[in-house]
Design a protein around this motif. Sequence first.
Motif, PDB file in Angstrom:
ATOM      1  N   ALA A 120       2.844   6.924  -3.138  1.00 61.11           N
ATOM      2  CA  ALA A 120       1.489   7.372  -2.832  1.00 61.11           C
ATOM      3  C   ALA A 120       1.105   8.574  -3.696  1.00 61.11           C
ATOM      4  O   ALA A 120      -0.017   8.649  -4.218  1.00 61.11           O
ATOM      5  CB  ALA A 120       1.385   7.726  -1.350  1.00 61.11           C
ATOM      6  N   VAL A 121       2.041   9.521  -3.853  1.00 64.68           N
ATOM      7  CA  VAL A 121       1.760  10.690  -4.688  1.00 64.68           C
ATOM      8  C   VAL A 121       1.532  10.273  -6.141  1.00 64.68           C
ATOM      9  O   VAL A 121       0.620  10.777  -6.823  1.00 64.68           O
ATOM     10  CB  VAL A 121       2.915  11.705  -4.581  1.00 64.68           C
ATOM     11  CG1 VAL A 121       2.748  12.823  -5.592  1.00 64.68           C
ATOM     12  CG2 VAL A 121       2.983  12.288  -3.180  1.00 64.68           C
ATOM     13  N   ALA A 122       2.361   9.335  -6.626  1.00 66.89           N
ATOM     14  CA  ALA A 122       2.206   8.866  -8.007  1.00 66.89           C
ATOM     15  C   ALA A 122       0.855   8.171  -8.203  1.00 66.89           C
ATOM     16  O   ALA A 122       0.157   8.421  -9.200  1.00 66.89           O
ATOM     17  CB  ALA A 122       3.353   7.918  -8.375  1.00 66.89           C
ATOM     18  N   MET A 123       0.467   7.313  -7.247  1.00 65.06           N
ATOM     19  CA  MET A 123      -0.811   6.626  -7.365  1.00 65.06           C
ATOM     20  C   MET A 123      -1.972   7.620  -7.285  1.00 65.06           C
ATOM     21  O   MET A 123      -2.977   7.483  -7.989  1.00 65.06           O
ATOM     22  CB  MET A 123      -0.939   5.568  -6.266  1.00 65.06           C
ATOM     23  CG  MET A 123       0.071   4.438  -6.368  1.00 65.06           C
ATOM     24  SD  MET A 123       0.001   3.553  -7.947  1.00 65.06           S
ATOM     25  CE  MET A 123      -1.615   2.815  -7.865  1.00 65.06           C
ATOM     26  N   MET A 124      -1.841   8.647  -6.435  1.00 66.03           N
ATOM     27  CA  MET A 124      -2.887   9.659  -6.348  1.00 66.03           C
ATOM     28  C   MET A 124      -2.992  10.431  -7.667  1.00 66.03           C
ATOM     29  O   MET A 124      -4.098  10.712  -8.154  1.00 66.03           O
ATOM     30  CB  MET A 124      -2.592  10.618  -5.193  1.00 66.03           C
ATOM     31  CG  MET A 124      -3.681  11.648  -4.940  1.00 66.03           C
ATOM     32  SD  MET A 124      -3.287  12.718  -3.534  1.00 66.03           S
ATOM     33  CE  MET A 124      -3.251  11.501  -2.223  1.00 66.03           C
ATOM     34  N   GLY A 125      -1.825  10.765  -8.243  1.00 62.89           N
ATOM     35  CA  GLY A 125      -1.842  11.441  -9.540  1.00 62.89           C
ATOM     36  C   GLY A 125      -2.471  10.578 -10.612  1.00 62.89           C
ATOM     37  O   GLY A 125      -3.256  11.072 -11.441  1.00 62.89           O
ATOM     38  N   ILE A 126      -2.134   9.287 -10.608  1.00 67.29           N
ATOM     39  CA  ILE A 126      -2.740   8.371 -11.590  1.00 67.29           C
ATOM     40  C   ILE A 126      -4.248   8.307 -11.391  1.00 67.29           C
ATOM     41  O   ILE A 126      -5.030   8.331 -12.358  1.00 67.29           O
ATOM     42  CB  ILE A 126      -2.102   6.975 -11.472  1.00 67.29           C
ATOM     43  CG1 ILE A 126      -0.642   7.027 -11.929  1.00 67.29           C
ATOM     44  CG2 ILE A 126      -2.878   5.948 -12.284  1.00 67.29           C
ATOM     45  CD1 ILE A 126       0.108   5.744 -11.692  1.00 67.29           C
ATOM     46  N   ALA A 162      -5.853  11.489 -12.660  1.00 68.09           N
ATOM     47  CA  ALA A 162      -5.830  11.515 -14.121  1.00 68.09           C
ATOM     48  C   ALA A 162      -6.858  10.551 -14.699  1.00 68.09           C
ATOM     49  O   ALA A 162      -7.574  10.884 -15.657  1.00 68.09           O
ATOM     50  CB  ALA A 162      -4.429  11.170 -14.624  1.00 68.09           C
ATOM     51  N   VAL A 163      -6.941   9.346 -14.118  1.00 69.92           N
ATOM     52  CA  VAL A 163      -7.919   8.367 -14.608  1.00 69.92           C
ATOM     53  C   VAL A 163      -9.341   8.880 -14.397  1.00 69.92           C
ATOM     54  O   VAL A 163     -10.201   8.756 -15.283  1.00 69.92           O
ATOM     55  CB  VAL A 163      -7.707   7.016 -13.890  1.00 69.92           C
ATOM     56  CG1 VAL A 163      -8.864   6.070 -14.166  1.00 69.92           C
ATOM     57  CG2 VAL A 163      -6.404   6.377 -14.351  1.00 69.92           C
ATOM     58  N   LYS A 164      -9.590   9.478 -13.213  1.00 67.91           N
ATOM     59  CA  LYS A 164     -10.932  10.008 -12.953  1.00 67.91           C
ATOM     60  C   LYS A 164     -11.280  11.123 -13.937  1.00 67.91           C
ATOM     61  O   LYS A 164     -12.394  11.174 -14.466  1.00 67.91           O
ATOM     62  CB  LYS A 164     -11.007  10.519 -11.526  1.00 67.91           C
ATOM     63  CG  LYS A 164     -12.384  11.013 -11.136  1.00 67.91           C
ATOM     64  CD  LYS A 164     -12.452  11.450  -9.693  1.00 67.91           C
ATOM     65  CE  LYS A 164     -13.870  11.913  -9.340  1.00 67.91           C
ATOM     66  NZ  LYS A 164     -13.961  12.352  -7.927  1.00 67.91           N
ATOM     67  N   PHE A 165     -10.332  12.019 -14.165  1.00 64.54           N
ATOM     68  CA  PHE A 165     -10.586  13.112 -15.098  1.00 64.54           C
ATOM     69  C   PHE A 165     -10.863  12.586 -16.503  1.00 64.54           C
ATOM     70  O   PHE A 165     -11.822  13.007 -17.171  1.00 64.54           O
ATOM     71  CB  PHE A 165      -9.386  14.061 -15.110  1.00 64.54           C
ATOM     72  CG  PHE A 165      -9.503  15.175 -16.106  1.00 64.54           C
ATOM     73  CD1 PHE A 165     -10.285  16.280 -15.832  1.00 64.54           C
ATOM     74  CD2 PHE A 165      -8.842  15.113 -17.333  1.00 64.54           C
ATOM     75  CE1 PHE A 165     -10.398  17.307 -16.766  1.00 64.54           C
ATOM     76  CE2 PHE A 165      -8.953  16.134 -18.250  1.00 64.54           C
ATOM     77  CZ  PHE A 165      -9.740  17.240 -17.967  1.00 64.54           C
ATOM     78  N   GLN A 166     -10.028  11.657 -16.961  1.00 69.83           N
ATOM     79  CA  GLN A 166     -10.204  11.118 -18.307  1.00 69.83           C
ATOM     80  C   GLN A 166     -11.506  10.324 -18.415  1.00 69.83           C
ATOM     81  O   GLN A 166     -12.217  10.410 -19.425  1.00 69.83           O
ATOM     82  CB  GLN A 166      -9.010  10.220 -18.670  1.00 69.83           C
ATOM     83  CG  GLN A 166      -7.701  10.970 -18.836  1.00 69.83           C
ATOM     84  CD  GLN A 166      -7.734  11.888 -20.053  1.00 69.83           C
ATOM     85  OE1 GLN A 166      -8.456  11.665 -21.005  1.00 69.83           O
ATOM     86  NE2 GLN A 166      -6.935  12.955 -19.998  1.00 69.83           N
ATOM     87  N   ALA A 167     -11.825   9.546 -17.368  1.00 67.38           N
ATOM     88  CA  ALA A 167     -13.055   8.757 -17.407  1.00 67.38           C
ATOM     89  C   ALA A 167     -14.279   9.666 -17.405  1.00 67.38           C
ATOM     90  O   ALA A 167     -15.263   9.414 -18.115  1.00 67.38           O
ATOM     91  CB  ALA A 167     -13.099   7.804 -16.216  1.00 67.38           C
TER      92      ALA A 167
END
Length: 460
Positions: free
Chosen positions: A16-22, A25-30
Amino acid sequence: MKLRQKILLLAVAPLAVAMMGIALAVKFQATALARHERALVESAYLQSKETELRHYVDLARSAIAPMVESGRTDAATRAAAMAALARLDYGPDGYFFLYDLQGRNLMHPRQPELVGQDLWLMRDPEGALTIQKLIAAARAGGGSVRYMWQKPSSQQLAPKLGYVVAVPGWNWMLGTGIYLDDVEQTLRRLDARAETDIRETMAWIGVIAAISILLVAASGLALNISEHREADAKLRQLAQRVVQSQEEERARLSRELHDGISQLLVSVKLVLEAATNRIRTAPSEGAAVAPILGMALNRLDSVFNEVRRVAHNLRPALLDDLGLFAALEHLAREMQAGSTLTVAVTQDGAPRPLGDEQATALFRIAQEALTNVERHAHATHVAVQLEYGASATRLTVRDNGTGFDVARMQHDPLRGIGLRNLRERMAALGGQFDVVSTPAGTRLVAALPLNSRMPELSLS
């Protein structure tokens, strides 16, 4: 929290922590990509519009160039030039305007009320000096300026991109512009589309995360059920072994009581009955009865010895009174008394007190090992070594018998029950148990660490 719940949490939480981090990160990059794309689109659009406006201004300059270059500066010539510029428009909001370099409006086709007014100090809603900015760009050789101005078609203030040049011969500033509200509306649609794409991406990540967590949870549940079943099977097997051991011990005690103590007691009873009958039939022959009573006493002594032997096999008193080494020596003497087997017991290291569980476990291992040697090994000599090491207490039993196949014995469900019980007894105390057997003999080693204890049972 139960153990299986902790294990499931440890499996799910990192995912869950890994998916939240992903997701973050995806939101920030997008978001950064969307901003960069917006900036590129805006820059490219403004650059293209600036080029277009420069062409319009060049067209307007070429339209009045003959009059400017004629050298005439009279009012009629200037009025003709203004009229020509007023006719040059492109759409409802595309027009040219004229100011002198002191900020007075000379011509404005869409807002004629401004003609003749001094707008040098005019400010837009943001406080910027609009006309001064335009004149400064014109004096600098021409250029574009962004400012706020009333849009003729809507009569509302709107952002505008203007392009101005100076007409040096007549002290004029010539310019035109394009309103950017449509551009900003297009950019807002682009931003809204980017936000929608980001939300959809986050939703997909959430769905993937939920599916992954469910799969991990389902796998953990399946594994838990499998381990539960395996544990239940082991518990049933262990219970069967315990019951089997109890029945074997009961059968052994029954045989010893029947074959030993019971036979002796029956014999004593018969002797006492014979003595009673002799006294009853011939009271005067008391001296003849004395040998019979002596025989009864001897047999009673045998009964007492047999009772002590059975009790010692169940739990030797020496183990509690004098310790493990004395109990092992006594066991060796008993083993040698009824057979041709020689048993040597040695002790290495400084003796230290052992817990009841440890002492009992090591004694039972020695007892089982010596019994197996006597019954199956065809050995003539056994060495029992008790070693008090720095980190463990170790018991080693060596014989010079014929040996056996350890692997085959361990996997045979009908044989090797004693060895399996010893191994499980040591595992319960956190110790190690090892058997090595060759045709030249067998070596059995049991080691208990200093801090060994019975593990606590968990119902998790």
